[in-house]
Each structure stands twice: as C-alpha cells, then as structure tokens.
Design a protein around this motif. Structure first.
Motif, PDB file in Angstrom:
ATOM      1  N   TYR A 169       9.206  12.530  -5.376  1.00 30.09           N
ATOM      2  CA  TYR A 169       8.750  12.743  -3.818  1.00 30.09           C
ATOM      3  C   TYR A 169       7.348  13.033  -3.793  1.00 30.09           C
ATOM      4  CZ  TYR A 169      10.347  13.013   0.973  1.00 30.09           C
ATOM      5  OH  TYR A 169      10.342  13.063   2.420  1.00 30.09           O
ATOM      6  N   GLN A 170       6.519  13.081  -4.531  1.00 29.83           N
ATOM      7  CA  GLN A 170       5.146  13.683  -4.489  1.00 29.83           C
ATOM      8  C   GLN A 170       4.312  12.476  -4.738  1.00 29.83           C
ATOM      9  OE1 GLN A 170       3.655  16.436  -2.875  1.00 29.83           O
ATOM     10  NE2 GLN A 170       4.574  17.563  -4.272  1.00 29.83           N
ATOM     11  N   PRO A 171       3.275  12.163  -3.881  1.00 33.12           N
ATOM     12  CA  PRO A 171       2.340  11.007  -3.766  1.00 33.12           C
ATOM     13  C   PRO A 171       1.279  11.363  -5.001  1.00 33.12           C
ATOM     14  CG  PRO A 171       2.832  11.498  -1.558  1.00 33.12           C
ATOM     15  CD  PRO A 171       3.445  12.557  -2.383  1.00 33.12           C
ATOM     16  N   ILE A 172       0.870  10.364  -5.379  1.00 37.77           N
ATOM     17  CA  ILE A 172      -0.283  10.539  -6.170  1.00 37.77           C
ATOM     18  C   ILE A 172      -1.515  11.168  -5.961  1.00 37.77           C
ATOM     19  CG2 ILE A 172      -1.462   8.072  -5.869  1.00 37.77           C
ATOM     20  CD1 ILE A 172      -1.835   7.861  -9.062  1.00 37.77           C
ATOM     21  N   PHE A 173      -1.620  11.057  -4.609  1.00 37.81           N
ATOM     22  CA  PHE A 173      -2.980  11.697  -3.966  1.00 37.81           C
ATOM     23  C   PHE A 173      -2.599  13.175  -3.270  1.00 37.81           C
ATOM     24  CE2 PHE A 173      -2.330   6.894  -2.411  1.00 37.81           C
ATOM     25  CZ  PHE A 173      -3.319   6.519  -3.358  1.00 37.81           C
ATOM     26  N   ALA A 174      -1.461  13.739  -3.761  1.00 39.30           N
ATOM     27  CA  ALA A 174      -1.188  14.828  -3.049  1.00 39.30           C
ATOM     28  C   ALA A 174      -2.151  15.738  -3.576  1.00 39.30           C
ATOM     29  CB  ALA A 174       0.362  15.217  -3.684  1.00 39.30           C
ATOM     30  N   ARG A 175      -2.754  16.837  -2.699  1.00 36.71           N
ATOM     31  CA  ARG A 175      -3.803  17.518  -3.056  1.00 36.71           C
ATOM     32  C   ARG A 175      -3.642  18.994  -2.317  1.00 36.71           C
ATOM     33  NH1 ARG A 175      -9.271  18.752  -1.463  1.00 36.71           N
ATOM     34  NH2 ARG A 175      -8.923  17.043   0.068  1.00 36.71           N
ATOM     35  N   ILE A 176      -3.350  18.812  -0.751  1.00 35.77           N
ATOM     36  CA  ILE A 176      -3.410  19.912  -0.144  1.00 35.77           C
ATOM     37  C   ILE A 176      -1.929  20.431   0.335  1.00 35.77           C
ATOM     38  CG2 ILE A 176      -4.319  21.145   2.141  1.00 35.77           C
ATOM     39  CD1 ILE A 176      -6.664  19.103   1.851  1.00 35.77           C
ATOM     40  N   PRO A 177      -1.359  21.415  -0.078  1.00 39.79           N
ATOM     41  CA  PRO A 177      -0.019  21.967   0.329  1.00 39.79           C
ATOM     42  C   PRO A 177       0.168  22.052   1.640  1.00 39.79           C
ATOM     43  CG  PRO A 177      -0.827  23.163  -1.380  1.00 39.79           C
ATOM     44  CD  PRO A 177      -2.014  22.553  -1.013  1.00 39.79           C
ATOM     45  N   GLY A 178       1.525  21.524   2.351  1.00 39.33           N
ATOM     46  CA  GLY A 178       1.622  21.729   3.628  1.00 39.33           C
ATOM     47  C   GLY A 178       2.748  20.999   4.289  1.00 39.33           C
ATOM     48  N   ALA A 179       2.969  19.870   3.557  1.00 40.52           N
ATOM     49  CA  ALA A 179       3.910  18.735   4.179  1.00 40.52           C
ATOM     50  C   ALA A 179       5.342  19.134   3.662  1.00 40.52           C
ATOM     51  CB  ALA A 179       3.708  17.392   3.690  1.00 40.52           C
ATOM     52  N   VAL A 180       6.194  18.802   4.570  1.00 36.97           N
ATOM     53  CA  VAL A 180       7.721  19.111   4.389  1.00 36.97           C
ATOM     54  C   VAL A 180       8.561  17.794   4.158  1.00 36.97           C
ATOM     55  CG1 VAL A 180       7.775  21.174   5.473  1.00 36.97           C
ATOM     56  CG2 VAL A 180       8.581  19.196   6.730  1.00 36.97           C
ATOM     57  N   ALA A 181       7.636  16.639   4.270  1.00 39.73           N
ATOM     58  CA  ALA A 181       8.199  15.064   4.154  1.00 39.73           C
ATOM     59  C   ALA A 181       7.066  14.422   3.546  1.00 39.73           C
ATOM     60  CB  ALA A 181       8.509  14.318   5.327  1.00 39.73           C
ATOM     61  N   ALA A 182       7.280  13.666   2.579  1.00 43.48           N
ATOM     62  CA  ALA A 182       6.293  12.692   1.706  1.00 43.48           C
ATOM     63  C   ALA A 182       5.641  11.759   2.816  1.00 43.48           C
ATOM     64  CB  ALA A 182       6.791  12.352   0.645  1.00 43.48           C
ATOM     65  N   PRO A 183       4.264  11.359   2.443  1.00 45.94           N
ATOM     66  CA  PRO A 183       3.657  10.162   3.377  1.00 45.94           C
ATOM     67  C   PRO A 183       4.059   9.001   2.363  1.00 45.94           C
ATOM     68  CG  PRO A 183       2.057  11.345   2.139  1.00 45.94           C
ATOM     69  CD  PRO A 183       3.512  12.094   2.226  1.00 45.94           C
ATOM     70  N   THR A 184       5.326   8.531   2.560  1.00 47.75           N
ATOM     71  CA  THR A 184       6.151   7.588   1.322  1.00 47.75           C
ATOM     72  C   THR A 184       5.306   6.309   1.144  1.00 47.75           C
ATOM     73  OG1 THR A 184       7.615   6.630   3.338  1.00 47.75           O
ATOM     74  CG2 THR A 184       8.537   8.550   2.221  1.00 47.75           C
ATOM     75  N   ALA A 185       4.630   5.730   1.870  1.00 46.88           N
ATOM     76  CA  ALA A 185       3.893   4.492   1.349  1.00 46.88           C
ATOM     77  C   ALA A 185       2.965   4.864   0.467  1.00 46.88           C
ATOM     78  CB  ALA A 185       3.000   4.209   2.594  1.00 46.88           C
ATOM     79  N   SER A 186       2.171   6.114   0.202  1.00 45.06           N
ATOM     80  CA  SER A 186       1.764   6.530  -1.215  1.00 45.06           C
ATOM     81  C   SER A 186       2.509   6.840  -2.314  1.00 45.06           C
ATOM     82  CB  SER A 186       0.935   7.716  -0.759  1.00 45.06           C
ATOM     83  OG  SER A 186       0.177   7.942   0.383  1.00 45.06           O
ATOM     84  N   LEU A 187       3.755   6.823  -2.048  1.00 37.87           N
ATOM     85  CA  LEU A 187       4.828   6.997  -3.298  1.00 37.87           C
ATOM     86  C   LEU A 187       4.646   5.835  -4.344  1.00 37.87           C
ATOM     87  CD1 LEU A 187       7.994   8.521  -1.672  1.00 37.87           C
ATOM     88  CD2 LEU A 187       5.961   9.624  -2.970  1.00 37.87           C
ATOM     89  N   HIS A 188       4.091   4.411  -3.853  1.00 34.72           N
ATOM     90  CA  HIS A 188       4.187   3.301  -4.712  1.00 34.72           C
ATOM     91  C   HIS A 188       2.675   3.414  -5.456  1.00 34.72           C
ATOM     92  CE1 HIS A 188       7.197   1.770  -2.406  1.00 34.72           C
ATOM     93  NE2 HIS A 188       6.645   1.988  -1.238  1.00 34.72           N
ATOM     94  N   PHE A 189       1.810   4.370  -5.378  1.00 37.14           N
ATOM     95  CA  PHE A 189       0.692   4.047  -6.218  1.00 37.14           C
ATOM     96  C   PHE A 189       0.584   4.624  -7.580  1.00 37.14           C
ATOM     97  CE2 PHE A 189      -0.687   3.160  -1.990  1.00 37.14           C
ATOM     98  CZ  PHE A 189      -1.520   2.159  -1.970  1.00 37.14           C
ATOM     99  N   THR A 190      -0.071   3.934  -8.445  1.00 39.66           N
ATOM    100  CA  THR A 190      -0.021   4.522  -9.962  1.00 39.66           C
ATOM    101  C   THR A 190      -1.501   4.382 -10.513  1.00 39.66           C
ATOM    102  OG1 THR A 190       0.118   2.133 -10.748  1.00 39.66           O
ATOM    103  CG2 THR A 190       2.215   3.125 -10.325  1.00 39.66           C
ATOM    104  N   PRO A 191      -2.078   5.067 -11.449  1.00 36.30           N
ATOM    105  CA  PRO A 191      -3.217   5.032 -11.970  1.00 36.30           C
ATOM    106  C   PRO A 191      -3.652   3.538 -12.180  1.00 36.30           C
ATOM    107  CG  PRO A 191      -2.159   6.966 -13.055  1.00 36.30           C
ATOM    108  CD  PRO A 191      -0.911   6.092 -12.071  1.00 36.30           C
ATOM    109  N   GLU A 192      -2.890   2.706 -12.815  1.00 37.08           N
ATOM    110  CA  GLU A 192      -3.381   1.340 -12.956  1.00 37.08           C
ATOM    111  C   GLU A 192      -3.518   0.581 -11.660  1.00 37.08           C
ATOM    112  OE1 GLU A 192      -0.951   3.163 -16.098  1.00 37.08           O
ATOM    113  OE2 GLU A 192      -0.447   3.049 -14.122  1.00 37.08           O
ATOM    114  N   LEU A 193      -2.753   0.813 -10.751  1.00 33.36           N
ATOM    115  CA  LEU A 193      -2.869   0.032  -9.508  1.00 33.36           C
ATOM    116  C   LEU A 193      -4.371   0.580  -8.873  1.00 33.36           C
ATOM    117  CD1 LEU A 193      -2.225  -1.717  -7.218  1.00 33.36           C
ATOM    118  CD2 LEU A 193      -0.581  -0.078  -6.399  1.00 33.36           C
TER     119      LEU A 193
END
Length: 354
Positions: A169-193
């Motif tokens: 439930y943590q996107p690859i772009f996650a950096r600054i703590p503070g959300a209580v829900a994920a920006p879920t479109a970002s959950l699809h990304f991988t280093p390869e993509l």
C-alpha cells in the motif's frame, strides 16, 4: 447535463468479485484500459507506448503513515483515524465512537502507553482535534509501533492488515510522510517501468498531497454540489511548477498520475493553464462542468459508484465516455479500487463546455 446533477447520476453496478483484495504481482502486470472509442485493453507496463517523448508525468510523493490507532477513553473503546497534521502540532482525526469524547479528555492508546492524546475540543460530526504533545518525532515512532496501515474498508482484513500490506500500500514514489490513504495510481509503478518511461523520453516531477481519511467517506444527500470535501494539505514547489510550465511551452503533455495529483494541479492552475507554486490546504471538488487546466491526461484506478472520485473522472474524461469505459471494464473483468487495475484518460474539454 442540462438538469442539475444528482448523486444517482454516478451510480453503476459493480460485482463484489471485481473488488481487488491484493495487488497484481509484479505491480506493472496490472491491466490498463485506454479510454477511447472503442476502449483499448492494455497492461500497465505498456504505458510508455501510450505516451510521447517530451511528455511529463506528475506524481504524488506523499508517504502513507500507520494512521489507524485503537484505544480507550476510560472504559469506552475508540478507534482513531489520523487525518491531517495542523499547523499548531495538533491532529485533525476521525474517531469511531466519538460521541464518548469531551474536551480535555485524555485518551490511552493500545500498544503505545507513552501516547496520551488530549481532546482539544468537543467532536463535530465524528471529527476531533487531538493534541499528542510537542514531540512529533515521538509520535511518528509510536505510530510505527502501534498504528495500522489504514486500508480502505472495501479491502477485507478481518484480522487486521497483513504484514505485506505495509509495502503493497506504499507507492514507489513515497517520500514525505503524512497521507492516510495511498495515491493508488502510483501503486502500479516498478523500477523497470520507470526506466522504460525514461528511455521513451517521458520526464517526471513531483508534488505532495497528503491524502486524508475523507477520501473513504460516502457522500450524504443527492446534490453533489452541496457537498464539501475534507481539506487536505498540499505543496507544488517552484521547481515543479516551472517543469510543468516548461513542458507546456514546448508542446509536451502533462500526465497526472492519480486523482490526488490532478486535484492539486487544478488547485494551483492559473486561468491561462500555467501553474503557480502552492502550499496550503485544498478542498477542491471537481465535478462535470469544471474546465481543467492543469493536466492533459490522467492515469487512475477504477473508483466507487457515486463517489467523488468517479465524479472527478467523469468531469475530466466526459460523463458518457467514462460510463461506457466503466461498463467495458466491468464486462471485461477489470479489478477495481485501490489494489485494482487502471485506466488512462485523455481530457475531454467538451464536458466543460456542455
């Protein structure tokens, strides 16, 4: 639509079996619906084929915190969902069993006896301000120990979140703590993509929108325009605003990765389509009739019927077109919601002109 909008305008039938309970593995193997006429079935790792050199992706770098706490006020059980850090160090929170709380109550937290939040003022509609004390670092450490990842209510976890949910439930772009829900479109990304997108000539910049617990709340009433959204804190830095404006000036397209990124882009957009730096709270509610200025394309997951987010995608992509796309997704067995599949939508300016 010539007649007034109603919540019922955004209803659709969704089989419960299509509500994803875990993400695709690997993340970029999820399905991707390109919203077109007719809709085009792809997969996420093919996203570079659908974008152009010179395009710019805008991603949300917020990090989900373990924001759900369980505790007591005396003998009364309560459940706390931290929602937003306030400027004075207190937290706006949504509390289950809030009617038990009174101003100046001291609460105890399961698993973190050192946390003794004070109720600053009497709750209003289940929302309350809590003072955890001046040491936000100590609070963050206690949350890691006692807090739960706040999965949406439609992800069934009768025994609580699974260990893998903390990473899933943590996107690859996650950096600054503070959300209580994920920006879920970002959950699809991988280093390869991301490497494939870079090789394609697609650039990336970040903004921050700390997604709040209000994203899970249903609308009350049948008039969407009478609704107010919980405010969320966001920031568009001068550097990101400049990157977006430069992309537009060179003829590139801006792709919002998720509705959270799109909402903040619209908050910071000027009338001429350029972006200003921004820092503060936004409660922008994007409905059909809104003229979008901040993005040309939107990558987003499939959202709940009658939800503010389905209303947003209808505003961006055209109500009739999005209803047809969702009907296609249901018929084709796409997986819905936070752990589900995604769609890529081109902005439909005719919706704002209607």
């Amino acid at each position: 639509m010539s007649r007034p909008l109603t919540t019922a305008d955004f209803a659709f039938d969704l089989p419960e079996a299509l509500i994803a309970q875990s993400p695709a593995r690997p993340r970029d193997s999820a399905r991707l619906l390109r919203v077109a006429d007719p809709p085009e079935d792809r997969i996420i790792r093919e996203l570079p084929d659908l974008l152009r050199p010179g395009d710019l992706m805008v991603v949300n770098d917020t990090r989900v915190i373990p924001a759900r706490l369980r505790g007591r006020r005396g003998e009364a059980r309560i459940e706390i969902m931290l929602n937003r850090a306030e400027s004075d160090g207190t937290w706006h929170a949504l509390v289950r069993n809030a009617r038990k709380l009174r101003a100046s109550d001291i609460l105890s937290i399961d698993g973190a006896p050192e946390l003794t939040p004070r109720v600053v003022e009497a709750p209003v509609d289940g929302a309350v301000r809590l003072d955890f004390g001046p040491d936000q670092g100590a609070l963050a450490a206690a949350l890691e120990k006692a807090g739960e990842i706040p999965l949406p209510p439609y992800i069934a976890r009768p025994e609580g979140p699974r260990p893998e949910d903390r990473e899933d439930y943590q996107p690859i772009f996650a950096r600054i703590p503070g959300a209580v829900a994920a920006p879920t479109a970002s959950l699809h990304f991988t280093p390869e993509l991301l490497a494939a997108l870079e090789a394609r000539g697609v650039a990336r910049t970040t903004l921050t929108l700390h997604v709040g617990a209000g994203t899970f709340l249903p609308l009350r009433g049948e008039d969407p325009r009478a609704q107010r959204l919980h405010a969320e804190w966001g920031q568009v830095t001068p550097e990101s605003a400049a990157a977006i404006n430069e992309t537009r000036a060179k003829g590139g397209r801006v792709i919002a990765i998720g509705t959270t990124a799109l909402r903040l882009l619209e908050t910071a957009a000027r009338e001429d389509g350029t972006l200003s730096p921004f820092q503060g709270l936004t409660d922008i509610f994007l409905l059909p009739g809104h003229r979008f200025r901040g993005a040309d394309l939107l990558l987003t997951n499939f959202h709940l019927p009658k939800s503010t987010l389905f209303m947003l995608v209808c505003a961006f992509g055209g109500t009739d077109r999005m209803k047809a796309a969702y009907a296609h997704a249901v018929a084709a067995g796409y997986r819905f919601y936070s752990y589900g599949d995604a769609c890529l939508i081109t902005r439909d300016d005719a919706e704002a002109a209607a």
